[in-house]
Each structure stands twice: as C-alpha cells, then as structure tokens.
Design a protein around this motif. Sequence first.
Motif, PDB file in Angstrom:
ATOM      1  N   LEU A  12       0.842  -1.198   0.000  1.00  0.00           N
ATOM      2  CA  LEU A  12       0.000   0.000   0.000  1.00  0.00           C
ATOM      3  C   LEU A  12       0.875   1.245   0.000  1.00  0.00           C
ATOM      4  CD1 LEU A  12      -3.021   0.801   0.148  1.00  0.00           C
ATOM      5  CD2 LEU A  12      -2.728   1.000   2.632  1.00  0.00           C
ATOM      6  N   HIS A  13       0.612   2.149  -0.970  1.00  0.00           N
ATOM      7  CA  HIS A  13       1.357   3.403  -1.058  1.00  0.00           C
ATOM      8  C   HIS A  13       0.379   4.503  -1.450  1.00  0.00           C
ATOM      9  CE1 HIS A  13       4.350   6.409  -1.929  1.00  0.00           C
ATOM     10  NE2 HIS A  13       3.989   6.470  -3.208  1.00  0.00           N
ATOM     11  N   ARG A  14       0.223   5.502  -0.592  1.00  0.00           N
ATOM     12  CA  ARG A  14      -0.713   6.604  -0.818  1.00  0.00           C
ATOM     13  C   ARG A  14      -2.124   6.075  -1.148  1.00  0.00           C
ATOM     14  NH1 ARG A  14       2.573  11.199  -4.320  1.00  0.00           N
ATOM     15  NH2 ARG A  14       4.159  11.636  -2.729  1.00  0.00           N
ATOM     16  N   LYS A  15      -2.576   5.158  -0.349  1.00  0.00           N
ATOM     17  CA  LYS A  15      -3.917   4.570  -0.446  1.00  0.00           C
ATOM     18  C   LYS A  15      -4.129   3.763  -1.724  1.00  0.00           C
ATOM     19  CE  LYS A  15      -6.070   8.204   2.354  1.00  0.00           C
ATOM     20  NZ  LYS A  15      -7.169   9.212   2.438  1.00  0.00           N
ATOM     21  N   ALA A  16      -3.040   3.541  -2.461  1.00  0.00           N
ATOM     22  CA  ALA A  16      -3.149   2.717  -3.673  1.00  0.00           C
ATOM     23  C   ALA A  16      -2.418   1.409  -3.434  1.00  0.00           C
ATOM     24  CB  ALA A  16      -2.561   3.447  -4.868  1.00  0.00           C
ATOM     25  N   LYS A  17      -3.111   0.296  -3.706  1.00  0.00           N
ATOM     26  CA  LYS A  17      -2.480  -1.007  -3.523  1.00  0.00           C
ATOM     27  C   LYS A  17      -1.820  -1.418  -4.830  1.00  0.00           C
ATOM     28  CE  LYS A  17      -4.274  -3.939  -0.774  1.00  0.00           C
ATOM     29  NZ  LYS A  17      -5.141  -4.947  -0.085  1.00  0.00           N
ATOM     30  N   GLY A  18      -0.602  -1.969  -4.686  1.00  0.00           N
ATOM     31  CA  GLY A  18       0.111  -2.361  -5.886  1.00  0.00           C
ATOM     32  C   GLY A  18       1.345  -3.186  -5.565  1.00  0.00           C
ATOM     33  N   SER A  19       2.325  -3.112  -6.447  1.00  0.00           N
ATOM     34  CA  SER A  19       3.550  -3.912  -6.309  1.00  0.00           C
ATOM     35  C   SER A  19       4.778  -3.014  -6.239  1.00  0.00           C
ATOM     36  CB  SER A  19       3.693  -4.878  -7.497  1.00  0.00           C
ATOM     37  OG  SER A  19       2.609  -5.786  -7.547  1.00  0.00           O
ATOM     38  N   LEU A  20       5.651  -3.333  -5.282  1.00  0.00           N
ATOM     39  CA  LEU A  20       6.950  -2.651  -5.169  1.00  0.00           C
ATOM     40  C   LEU A  20       7.979  -3.545  -5.852  1.00  0.00           C
ATOM     41  CD1 LEU A  20       8.779  -0.403  -4.005  1.00  0.00           C
ATOM     42  CD2 LEU A  20       9.028  -1.832  -1.964  1.00  0.00           C
ATOM     43  N   GLU A  21       8.639  -3.010  -6.865  1.00  0.00           N
ATOM     44  CA  GLU A  21       9.602  -3.786  -7.638  1.00  0.00           C
ATOM     45  C   GLU A  21      11.020  -3.293  -7.350  1.00  0.00           C
ATOM     46  OE1 GLU A  21       8.377  -3.385 -11.679  1.00  0.00           O
ATOM     47  OE2 GLU A  21       6.688  -4.778 -11.455  1.00  0.00           O
ATOM     48  N   ASN A  83      15.393  16.527  -0.782  1.00  0.00           N
ATOM     49  CA  ASN A  83      15.074  15.133  -0.493  1.00  0.00           C
ATOM     50  C   ASN A  83      13.574  14.891  -0.539  1.00  0.00           C
ATOM     51  OD1 ASN A  83      17.789  14.862  -0.024  1.00  0.00           O
ATOM     52  ND2 ASN A  83      17.609  14.972   2.200  1.00  0.00           N
ATOM     53  N   SER A  84      13.212  13.642  -0.800  1.00  0.00           N
ATOM     54  CA  SER A  84      11.811  13.229  -0.717  1.00  0.00           C
ATOM     55  C   SER A  84      11.778  11.819  -0.156  1.00  0.00           C
ATOM     56  CB  SER A  84      11.145  13.278  -2.100  1.00  0.00           C
ATOM     57  OG  SER A  84      11.853  12.466  -3.025  1.00  0.00           O
ATOM     58  N   SER A  85      10.635  11.428   0.397  1.00  0.00           N
ATOM     59  CA  SER A  85      10.528  10.098   0.999  1.00  0.00           C
ATOM     60  C   SER A  85       9.298   9.368   0.476  1.00  0.00           C
ATOM     61  CB  SER A  85      10.476  10.218   2.530  1.00  0.00           C
ATOM     62  OG  SER A  85       9.305  10.923   2.920  1.00  0.00           O
ATOM     63  N   PHE A  86       9.403   8.045   0.478  1.00  0.00           N
ATOM     64  CA  PHE A  86       8.296   7.188   0.041  1.00  0.00           C
ATOM     65  C   PHE A  86       8.043   6.162   1.145  1.00  0.00           C
ATOM     66  CE2 PHE A  86      10.570   8.668  -3.683  1.00  0.00           C
ATOM     67  CZ  PHE A  86       9.548   9.165  -4.489  1.00  0.00           C
ATOM     68  N   THR A  87       6.797   6.046   1.533  1.00  0.00           N
ATOM     69  CA  THR A  87       6.424   5.106   2.585  1.00  0.00           C
ATOM     70  C   THR A  87       5.535   4.008   2.003  1.00  0.00           C
ATOM     71  OG1 THR A  87       6.519   6.844   4.268  1.00  0.00           O
ATOM     72  CG2 THR A  87       5.320   4.833   4.834  1.00  0.00           C
ATOM     73  N   PHE A  88       5.875   2.758   2.322  1.00  0.00           N
ATOM     74  CA  PHE A  88       5.122   1.607   1.822  1.00  0.00           C
ATOM     75  C   PHE A  88       4.672   0.756   3.006  1.00  0.00           C
ATOM     76  CE2 PHE A  88       8.461   2.763  -1.175  1.00  0.00           C
ATOM     77  CZ  PHE A  88       7.736   2.991  -2.339  1.00  0.00           C
ATOM     78  N   VAL A  89       3.433   0.278   2.933  1.00  0.00           N
ATOM     79  CA  VAL A  89       2.885  -0.590   3.969  1.00  0.00           C
ATOM     80  C   VAL A  89       2.874  -2.022   3.421  1.00  0.00           C
ATOM     81  CG1 VAL A  89       0.926  -1.077   5.491  1.00  0.00           C
ATOM     82  CG2 VAL A  89       1.419   1.288   4.794  1.00  0.00           C
ATOM     83  N   PHE A  90       3.582  -2.922   4.115  1.00  0.00           N
ATOM     84  CA  PHE A  90       3.680  -4.317   3.687  1.00  0.00           C
ATOM     85  C   PHE A  90       2.597  -5.150   4.376  1.00  0.00           C
ATOM     86  CE2 PHE A  90       7.553  -2.861   1.987  1.00  0.00           C
ATOM     87  CZ  PHE A  90       8.089  -3.830   1.149  1.00  0.00           C
ATOM     88  N   PRO A  91       2.145  -6.196   3.710  1.00  0.00           N
ATOM     89  CA  PRO A  91       1.099  -7.036   4.317  1.00  0.00           C
ATOM     90  C   PRO A  91       1.608  -7.902   5.466  1.00  0.00           C
ATOM     91  CG  PRO A  91       1.790  -7.970   2.212  1.00  0.00           C
ATOM     92  CD  PRO A  91       2.451  -6.623   2.336  1.00  0.00           C
ATOM     93  N   SER A  92       2.925  -8.115   5.526  1.00  0.00           N
ATOM     94  CA  SER A  92       3.463  -8.962   6.602  1.00  0.00           C
ATOM     95  C   SER A  92       4.861  -8.493   6.983  1.00  0.00           C
ATOM     96  CB  SER A  92       3.517 -10.435   6.152  1.00  0.00           C
ATOM     97  OG  SER A  92       4.462 -10.602   5.110  1.00  0.00           O
TER      98      SER A  92
END
Length: 220
Positions: A12-21, A83-92
């Motif tokens: 999950l990134h900015r309320k959008a679910k997807g894939s981090l590659e 600088n900028s930052s990116f936050t990702f929420v992992f399912p586990s």
Amino acid sequence: MSSERRSYSGILHRKAKGSLELSESGFNFRPDSGGENGTIEIIPWNRTIKHQVSPASHSKSLLKILVAAAAASANSGGNNASNSSFTFVFPSRSDLESARKEITCRLNNNNNHSVNKEVNTTSSSSNKKKKRPRSEQYGKSTPPASSYITHDPMALIATRSSLLASDPALRAQHRLLVIDNYDGTLKAIDCHINSVRYDMVLESTAGGRLRCLIRSPTTL
C-alpha cells in the motif's frame, strides 16, 4: 543477492495497492489499478540516501525510503529541500524484512560499483599522463668535473704560492718533486688546490705525464 527483478505484491502506497519492484538499477511502484495515482517511476539506487523499517512492536509493517532529488547526489544527506521520501505498507513483517535486506544488499552493490568505477577512472587518467623522463623527475645530473681544469696562469701561481707558503709540509714535498728532482725533467703543468691537498699534474721533458697528490700530514 540475485540481480534479477524482485516484486512484492499487496503493498500500500498513498492509499493505492500495488507492487513494489526492486531491480539492479533501482525501485519503482505500480498500482494494481493501472492508474497514475501512486505510480513511482524507477528511482536509481545512487539517489537513495537511506531506508528504514518500523519496529516489530509497531502495528503496521512500514518501509520508508529517503531519496535525493534528481539533480542532487545521494550524498546530499542533510539538505531536506532536495530530499523526498516514500512510505510503503507491507502485508506482513516477513515480506518487510525480506525487502529491507534486499535493498541493503543492492545499495551496497551500487556503492561498491561506484567506488570501483571511480578508482578505474582515476587509474586510467593517471596512465594517460605522459611519464616524465627520469632527468625531469630527479633533476638533470651534472657531469663530473674534468680532472684537468684550465686555470688562469696568474691566479694559479698566486694560489700555489699562497698554499705552499702556509704549509711547510706541502712546500717540502713540492720542492722534492719539482725543484730538486733528480734530473730536472719534471715540471708542474697543472694543479688543483684546496685547503687540504695539492693535486699536481707533472710533465716530463722526455714525454708523458704523471699525476700526484700531495697531502699535508695534518690532513691524512
């Protein structure tokens, strides 16, 4: 760690679910919906300043990646404006730890590659420089002075007389070799005089030269 692309789904990134590659060149995020919202085009590892995860006690498994602006280097560290930052929420938590380790490995590989490239570039540039001749590196060597130096006759006579007058031992040896020699066939034609020796070149009227070094007993 493999250099192949690795994809983590259900992120999950900015309320959008997807894939981090994660790939050898960098990381990117693709929403499952295919829309532009939340999409992150590939960001190279050399722009990544640091990454961190939430503690195990936190209710969410979070990954935060801090990157430098495109025009800035990854070493711009404290300049928050670039600088900028990116936050990702992992399912586990297990997926989060796996991603953290992989990112760490890829960053280390990128840093090592950058260092090796810099070393090779420096070495190549150094090799292209023209090697200076040995004479330029250490200075041109001065050839040894000739053993037979032409002196001004008057200066030579004055120097010889002064030296003989100041040293009775040299005067006695000079008399023995030049003035009182057995048949008068030797004469001094050249000399090298300093404070501790009287170096003469004698010439015989019968032909040939003889070089002798007269030393004062006090300088032996």
